[in-house]
Design a protein around this motif. Structure first.
Motif, mmCIF file in Angstrom:
data_model
loop_
_atom_site.group_PDB
_atom_site.id
_atom_site.type_symbol
_atom_site.label_atom_id
_atom_site.label_comp_id
_atom_site.label_asym_id
_atom_site.label_seq_id
_atom_site.Cartn_x
_atom_site.Cartn_y
_atom_site.Cartn_z
ATOM 1 N N ILE A 217 -4.606 2.748 -1.879
ATOM 2 C CA ILE A 217 -3.244 3.157 -2.225
ATOM 3 C C ILE A 217 -3.268 3.413 -3.733
ATOM 4 C CG2 ILE A 217 -2.435 0.740 -2.448
ATOM 5 C CD1 ILE A 217 0.332 1.797 -1.428
ATOM 6 N N SER A 218 -2.717 4.542 -4.149
ATOM 7 C CA SER A 218 -2.687 4.826 -5.593
ATOM 8 C C SER A 218 -1.232 4.917 -6.031
ATOM 9 C CB SER A 218 -3.438 6.117 -5.914
ATOM 10 O OG SER A 218 -2.866 7.212 -5.255
ATOM 11 N N TYR A 219 -0.982 4.443 -7.250
ATOM 12 C CA TYR A 219 0.390 4.342 -7.765
ATOM 13 C C TYR A 219 0.588 5.377 -8.867
ATOM 14 C CZ TYR A 219 -0.373 -0.169 -5.504
ATOM 15 O OH TYR A 219 -0.701 -1.151 -4.601
ATOM 16 N N HIS A 220 1.720 6.088 -8.791
ATOM 17 C CA HIS A 220 1.951 7.185 -9.736
ATOM 18 C C HIS A 220 3.336 7.063 -10.346
ATOM 19 C CE1 HIS A 220 -1.662 9.208 -8.170
ATOM 20 N NE2 HIS A 220 -1.322 8.543 -7.084
ATOM 21 N N SER A 221 3.411 7.458 -11.638
ATOM 22 C CA SER A 221 4.693 7.308 -12.343
ATOM 23 C C SER A 221 5.660 8.430 -11.981
ATOM 24 C CB SER A 221 4.465 7.305 -13.856
ATOM 25 O OG SER A 221 3.745 8.470 -14.186
ATOM 26 N N SER A 222 5.170 9.488 -11.348
ATOM 27 C CA SER A 222 6.064 10.574 -10.922
ATOM 28 C C SER A 222 5.465 11.273 -9.701
ATOM 29 C CB SER A 222 6.247 11.594 -12.046
ATOM 30 O OG SER A 222 5.020 12.255 -12.263
ATOM 31 N N PHE A 223 6.332 11.994 -9.003
ATOM 32 C CA PHE A 223 5.870 12.777 -7.852
ATOM 33 C C PHE A 223 4.849 13.817 -8.322
ATOM 34 C CE2 PHE A 223 6.270 15.757 -4.291
ATOM 35 C CZ PHE A 223 6.352 14.894 -3.215
ATOM 36 N N MET A 224 5.139 14.422 -9.490
ATOM 37 C CA MET A 224 4.235 15.452 -10.037
ATOM 38 C C MET A 224 2.841 14.883 -10.271
ATOM 39 S SD MET A 224 6.233 17.846 -10.096
ATOM 40 C CE MET A 224 7.968 18.060 -10.015
ATOM 41 N N SER A 261 4.263 -5.112 -2.497
ATOM 42 C CA SER A 261 4.166 -5.160 -3.960
ATOM 43 C C SER A 261 3.648 -3.824 -4.492
ATOM 44 C CB SER A 261 3.258 -6.313 -4.401
ATOM 45 O OG SER A 261 1.991 -6.119 -3.865
ATOM 46 N N LEU A 262 4.441 -3.263 -5.393
ATOM 47 C CA LEU A 262 4.051 -2.004 -6.031
ATOM 48 C C LEU A 262 3.860 -2.286 -7.515
ATOM 49 C CD1 LEU A 262 6.768 0.309 -4.424
ATOM 50 C CD2 LEU A 262 4.354 0.209 -3.786
ATOM 51 N N LEU A 263 3.052 -1.498 -8.186
ATOM 52 C CA LEU A 263 2.921 -1.665 -9.637
ATOM 53 C C LEU A 263 4.238 -1.280 -10.305
ATOM 54 C CD1 LEU A 263 -0.579 -0.205 -10.548
ATOM 55 C CD2 LEU A 263 0.081 -2.584 -10.185
ATOM 56 N N GLU A 264 4.500 -1.928 -11.440
ATOM 57 C CA GLU A 264 5.726 -1.595 -12.174
ATOM 58 C C GLU A 264 5.724 -0.094 -12.509
ATOM 59 O OE1 GLU A 264 6.271 -4.500 -15.291
ATOM 60 O OE2 GLU A 264 7.911 -3.250 -16.062
ATOM 61 N N ASP A 265 6.877 0.502 -12.520
ATOM 62 C CA ASP A 265 7.050 1.934 -12.830
ATOM 63 C C ASP A 265 6.509 2.874 -11.751
ATOM 64 O OD1 ASP A 265 8.257 1.349 -15.255
ATOM 65 O OD2 ASP A 265 6.328 1.322 -16.314
ATOM 66 N N THR A 266 6.180 2.327 -10.581
ATOM 67 C CA THR A 266 5.703 3.226 -9.514
ATOM 68 C C THR A 266 6.868 4.071 -9.017
ATOM 69 O OG1 THR A 266 4.034 1.651 -8.787
ATOM 70 C CG2 THR A 266 4.688 3.346 -7.203
ATOM 71 N N GLU A 290 -12.698 6.722 -7.063
ATOM 72 C CA GLU A 290 -12.302 5.736 -8.083
ATOM 73 C C GLU A 290 -12.504 6.314 -9.489
ATOM 74 O OE1 GLU A 290 -12.787 1.481 -7.291
ATOM 75 O OE2 GLU A 290 -14.035 2.071 -5.581
ATOM 76 N N ASN A 291 -13.621 7.042 -9.679
ATOM 77 C CA ASN A 291 -13.851 7.670 -10.995
ATOM 78 C C ASN A 291 -12.745 8.660 -11.335
ATOM 79 O OD1 ASN A 291 -16.158 6.261 -11.356
ATOM 80 N ND2 ASN A 291 -17.521 7.873 -10.559
ATOM 81 N N LEU A 292 -12.344 9.413 -10.309
ATOM 82 C CA LEU A 292 -11.293 10.412 -10.537
ATOM 83 C C LEU A 292 -9.973 9.730 -10.920
ATOM 84 C CD1 LEU A 292 -10.702 13.515 -10.391
ATOM 85 C CD2 LEU A 292 -9.896 13.115 -8.078
ATOM 86 N N PHE A 293 -9.631 8.660 -10.173
ATOM 87 C CA PHE A 293 -8.399 7.920 -10.505
ATOM 88 C C PHE A 293 -8.425 7.489 -11.976
ATOM 89 C CE2 PHE A 293 -7.766 6.215 -5.889
ATOM 90 C CZ PHE A 293 -6.959 7.297 -5.588
ATOM 91 N N LYS A 294 -9.601 6.987 -12.407
ATOM 92 C CA LYS A 294 -9.687 6.476 -13.790
ATOM 93 C C LYS A 294 -9.562 7.636 -14.775
ATOM 94 C CE LYS A 294 -12.430 2.574 -12.317
ATOM 95 N NZ LYS A 294 -13.758 2.313 -11.792
ATOM 96 N N LEU A 299 -1.238 5.395 -12.784
ATOM 97 C CA LEU A 299 -0.748 4.035 -13.063
ATOM 98 C C LEU A 299 -1.733 2.964 -12.583
ATOM 99 C CD1 LEU A 299 3.040 3.787 -12.044
ATOM 100 C CD2 LEU A 299 2.058 3.602 -14.332
ATOM 101 N N GLY A 300 -2.324 3.200 -11.429
ATOM 102 C CA GLY A 300 -3.288 2.237 -10.899
ATOM 103 C C GLY A 300 -3.585 2.532 -9.441
ATOM 104 N N TYR A 301 -4.504 1.765 -8.865
ATOM 105 C CA TYR A 301 -4.803 1.949 -7.445
ATOM 106 C C TYR A 301 -5.364 0.646 -6.898
ATOM 107 C CZ TYR A 301 -9.759 2.202 -8.627
ATOM 108 O OH TYR A 301 -11.013 1.899 -9.085
#
Ligand SMILES: Cc1cc2nc3c(=O)[nH]c(=O)nc-3n(C[C@H](O)[C@H](O)[C@H](O)COP(=O)(O)OP(=O)(O)OC[C@H]3O[C@@H](n4cnc5c(N)ncnc54)[C@H](O)[C@@H]3O)c2cc1C
Length: 458
Positions: A217-224, A261-266, A290-294, A299-301
């Motif tokens: 699961i990856s967490y994003h600060s915006s839909f974009m 539980s979601l990361l803050e600002d998700t 994982e490399n791409l996420f980094k 926000l995190g995954y």
């Protein structure tokens, strides 16, 4: 004398019903549309289908094939009365040819039952609509259903190796693996929403069951930001088997009822699954992800380290539909399909349309293959909300088509999108489809008034 008294002489009595109870059950599907069948025939074999269609053809009675009635566009609703041909009891897995990896099934087989059966043999039938515990193979072929895993494995049509079907005169045809003839034009039945012929047997290709899976699961600060991640993933060879997007409105609904539980600002999450039968292959693609996420500085995954963790990630996706139902009396679930690169623009437009009409709109869906579920929340007892929902849906469809998309990704046109068909197709294109319908069904008895209305030639 009812029109079916002669049919009663031809069929076993226990498969025919004109009881009020049965007519009530089969008057609708998963939509709000309703009809009034005259008769329900619960077929159990091909011969009964042939007898019933022959009878309907001779007497020019509408005949409506039906699987489980999970359709989301009114395809199985008997709007012109007639005979509902119910396939629920024609549900045998006839043979699984393990060597050639082909399953032979009757149309009423429930998708998940086939999937479980072939899994025991180490095989895999990938098309998996979320309704797979009820939807039938016949219904999914008629709708060319998609699902979670179709981003990697393709939709239902990819797996159809042969069909037996009955035409509008009651004649049985076989094509593909069932015959040594290709029968030009017959594959058009796939996705024709039960309007061109009645499917009585299907041969389906099977794959090897992928036994290794990694779930993220990856967490994003915006839909974009989430959309950008989807686009970047698609440009690599990570090749996910699932890539689902869930927006903030859907997450808000889910977190009201589930302890997640979601990361803050998700704002938005992606659920991504990779699968393989080769450990080095899975390890390589997972580490690439994982490399791409980094690199993208999302926000995190989280990567599931156990089956339980994977299940709790899936719980977020599974809880959406029921959570939305709990926060809103009614919802209009529209499925659009649009190039992923246009997700940011369509999302902006949808949100603006929601604001314009004062409606809450929830967006989630199969991001990997461009299929978004747009749920407009409303109250059916509030007339102005009902009207606004219709206007909003129309504007969303118009925007979708302008951006190169389609007004339906997997639910079909049926009754619910008939009036919007001309947004996507020209008069000539619709005319061409009508000619095909008349060529297959000149007396217009098979599932009439679906997709478009056609006039009979005299
Ligand atoms: C909770 C939920 C989740 C869903 N998720 C998805 C999803 O992820 N992906 C997706 O694609 N869809 C989804 N759907 C929609 C629906 O499940 C699919 O359209 C499915 O293919 C319908 O199968 P059914 O057996 O219920 O068919 P029905 O609803 O009974 O019929 C659908 C159409 O198929 C025709 N038909 C049925 N049997 C035959 C036959 N033997 N020969 C010819 N025509 C026939 C009918 O006339 C009708 O036009 C979902 C629905 C629900 C309620």
């Amino acid at each position: 004398m009812p029109f079916w008294d002669k049919l009663e002489d031809l069929l076993p009595p226990d498969i025919i019903s004109s009881s009020q109870e049965e007519k009530y059950v089969y008057r609708t599907d998963s939509t709000k549309y309703k009809g009034e069948p005259d008769l329900v025939v619960n077929v159990t074999n091909q011969k009964e289908v042939l007898i019933t269609v022959n009878f309907a053809a001779k007497n020019e009675i509408p005949i409506i094939p039906r699987g489980a009635g999970s359709g989301m566009s009114g395809g199985a609703v008997p709007v012109k009365g007639g005979i509902v041909l119910n396939f629920e009891k024609m549900n045998k897995i006839l043979k699984i040819d393990k060597r050639n990896r082909i399953a032979y099934v009757q149309p009423g087989v429930v998708v998940s039952e086939l999937q479980e059966k072939v899994k025991e043999m180490g095989l895999y039938y990938p098309p998996d609509p979320s309704s797979n515990k009820v939807a039938t193979i016949g219904g999914t072929i008629a709708e060319n259903a998609g699902g979670l895993h179709c981003v990697r494995y393709g939709v239902t049509s990819r797996y159809v190796k042969g069909l037996k079907f009955v035409d509008s005169t009651g004649y049985l045809y076989s094509y593909g693996i069932f015959s040594n003839k290709s029968l030009p034009g017959a594959s058009i039945l796939i996705g024709s929403e039960g309007t061109l012929g009645i499917i009585t047997e299907i041969a389906l290709e099977l794959l090897d069951e992928p036994i290794l899976k990694d779930t993220f699961i990856s967490y994003h600060s915006s839909f974009m930001d989430a959309v950008d991640t989807v686009i970047k993933i698609k440009q690599t060879n990570i090749d996910p088997s699932v890539m689902e997007i869930i927006d903030n409105n859907a997450l808000n609904a889910v977190t009201q009822f589930k302890d997640i539980s979601l990361l803050e600002d998700t704002d938005t999450v992606l659920i991504i699954q990779l699968d393989s039968n080769l450990l080095p292959d899975l390890l390589y693609r997972s580490s690439e992800l994982e490399n791409l996420f980094k690199k993208l500085k999302i926000l995190g995954y989280k990567k599931a380290e156990s089956n339980d963790e994977a299940e709790s990630i899936w719980d977020v996706r599974r809880a959406i539909s029921s959570s939305i139902k709990r926060i809103s009396p009614n919802k209009l679930n529209e499925d659009i399909s649009i190039p992923v690169s246009e997700f940011p623009r369509i999302t902006d437009l949808v949100r603006n349309i929601g604001e314009k009409y004062g409606l809450r709109i929830v967006i989630y869906g199969h991001a990997g293959d461009g299929n978004l579920h747009i749920n407009i929340l409303y109250d059916k007892d509030d007339k102005s909300e009902v009207d606004n929902t219709r206007f909003a849906a129309e504007e969303i469809f118009k925007s979708t088509v302008q951006l190169g998309g389609s007004i339906t990704g997997e639910h079909g046109i049926g009754l619910s999108k008939k009036t919007f068909l001309s947004l996507q197709y020209s008069k000539d294109e619709i005319g061409f489809m009508k000619k095909l319908k008349k060529a297959f069904d000149p007396d217009l008895i098979i599932n009439p008034d679906k997709i478009f209305n056609v006039q009979r030639e005299n």
